[in-house]
Motif scaffolding. Structure first.
Motif, PDB file in Angstrom:
ATOM      1  N   ASP A   1      36.959 -14.159  16.601  1.00  0.00           N
ATOM      2  CA  ASP A   1      37.930 -13.936  15.533  1.00  0.00           C
ATOM      3  C   ASP A   1      39.096 -14.893  15.678  1.00  0.00           C
ATOM      4  OD1 ASP A   1      36.441 -11.864  14.449  1.00  0.00           O
ATOM      5  OD2 ASP A   1      37.467 -10.331  15.648  1.00  0.00           O
TER       6      ASP A   1
ATOM      7  N   LEU B   1      42.752 -16.208  15.319  1.00  0.00           N
ATOM      8  CA  LEU B   1      44.115 -15.702  15.195  1.00  0.00           C
ATOM      9  C   LEU B   1      45.049 -16.771  14.658  1.00  0.00           C
ATOM     10  CD1 LEU B   1      44.403 -13.667  18.525  1.00  0.00           C
ATOM     11  CD2 LEU B   1      43.886 -12.813  16.227  1.00  0.00           C
ATOM     12  N   LEU B   2      44.846 -18.014  15.070  1.00  0.00           N
ATOM     13  CA  LEU B   2      45.708 -19.106  14.619  1.00  0.00           C
ATOM     14  C   LEU B   2      44.937 -20.412  14.642  1.00  0.00           C
ATOM     15  CD1 LEU B   2      48.578 -20.351  14.007  1.00  0.00           C
ATOM     16  CD2 LEU B   2      48.736 -20.703  16.480  1.00  0.00           C
TER      17      LEU B   2
ATOM     18  N   THR C   1      42.000 -17.724  19.473  1.00  0.00           N
ATOM     19  CA  THR C   1      41.063 -16.700  19.019  1.00  0.00           C
ATOM     20  C   THR C   1      41.294 -15.403  19.782  1.00  0.00           C
ATOM     21  OG1 THR C   1      39.365 -17.327  20.611  1.00  0.00           O
ATOM     22  CG2 THR C   1      39.291 -18.415  18.454  1.00  0.00           C
ATOM     23  N   ARG C   2      40.779 -14.347  19.229  1.00  0.00           N
ATOM     24  CA  ARG C   2      40.801 -13.048  19.897  1.00  0.00           C
ATOM     25  C   ARG C   2      39.900 -13.117  21.130  1.00  0.00           C
ATOM     26  NH1 ARG C   2      42.823  -9.071  17.503  1.00  0.00           N
ATOM     27  NH2 ARG C   2      42.310  -9.742  15.403  1.00  0.00           N
TER      28      ARG C   2
END
Length: 177
Positions: free
Chosen positions: A15, A17-18, A34-35
């Motif tokens: 996932d 995140l930025l 990322t996560r």
């Protein structure tokens, strides 16, 4: 915009995140955050663990590598190549009915090559070459059959397998079971 959108949509990336990209003079930079991949384990660690804890690991390894092959095939179908497709960049999630969720990391070298043969050969031969301590020659050939979704290689696929063999990618220090 994150450049690997198609690969992300297919669930192969952690996932996001930025993602930020910048240009300063002639230098281009980017950052990806990322996560955490909670519940996922690296391919090298998974293969090492299954070999040490399972007296007959072949079936589990085949199931896992079929999932890795499917992930590679799906990524390649989007037109993207990893170009650093190595065991330490592949993470395995918990088994779900004989299949494993796969996540790919470190895509800084990824790109869209002009010819599909280039990225298939580069990605798969690199993965197999870097897996010589974890996969037997037989398991590597089975992985390629799973990648190509076939029970036996066509003459053209055998030609490709021979090319990969010349790169030393089918060598193994693991004894075939």
């Amino acid at each position: 915009m994150f450049p690997f959108g198609a690969v992300k949509v297919l669930g192969l990336l952690p996932d996001l995140l930025l993602f930020a990209k910048w240009l300063k003079g002639r230098d281009v930079g980017s950052i990806v955050i990322t996560r955490a991949l909670d519940g996922f384990v690296g391919l090298k660690e998974w293969l090492t663990d299954i070999r040490q804890t399972n007296p007959d690991p072949d079936e589990k390894i085949r199931e896992l590598m079929a999932s890795v092959g499917e992930a590679a095939r799906v990524m390649h179908a989007t037109g993207w190549a990893h170009f650093s497709f190595e065991p330490q960049h592949i993470f395995i999630g918990p088994e779900q009915a004989g299949k494993y969720p796969i996540r790919l990391i470190d895509l800084e070298r990824a790109r869209r090559p002009y010819r599909s043969k280039i990225f298939v050969t580069e990605d798969l031969s690199r993965l197999l070459r870097k897996s010589d301590r974890f996969l037997s020659r037989e398991q590597k050939l089975q992985f390629l059959l799973d990648y190509f979704q076939t029970e036996s290689f066509s003459p053209k696929q055998w030609q490709w397998v021979n090319e990969v063999e010349k790169r030393g990618s089918l060598k193994s220090t693991v004894v075939d079971a």
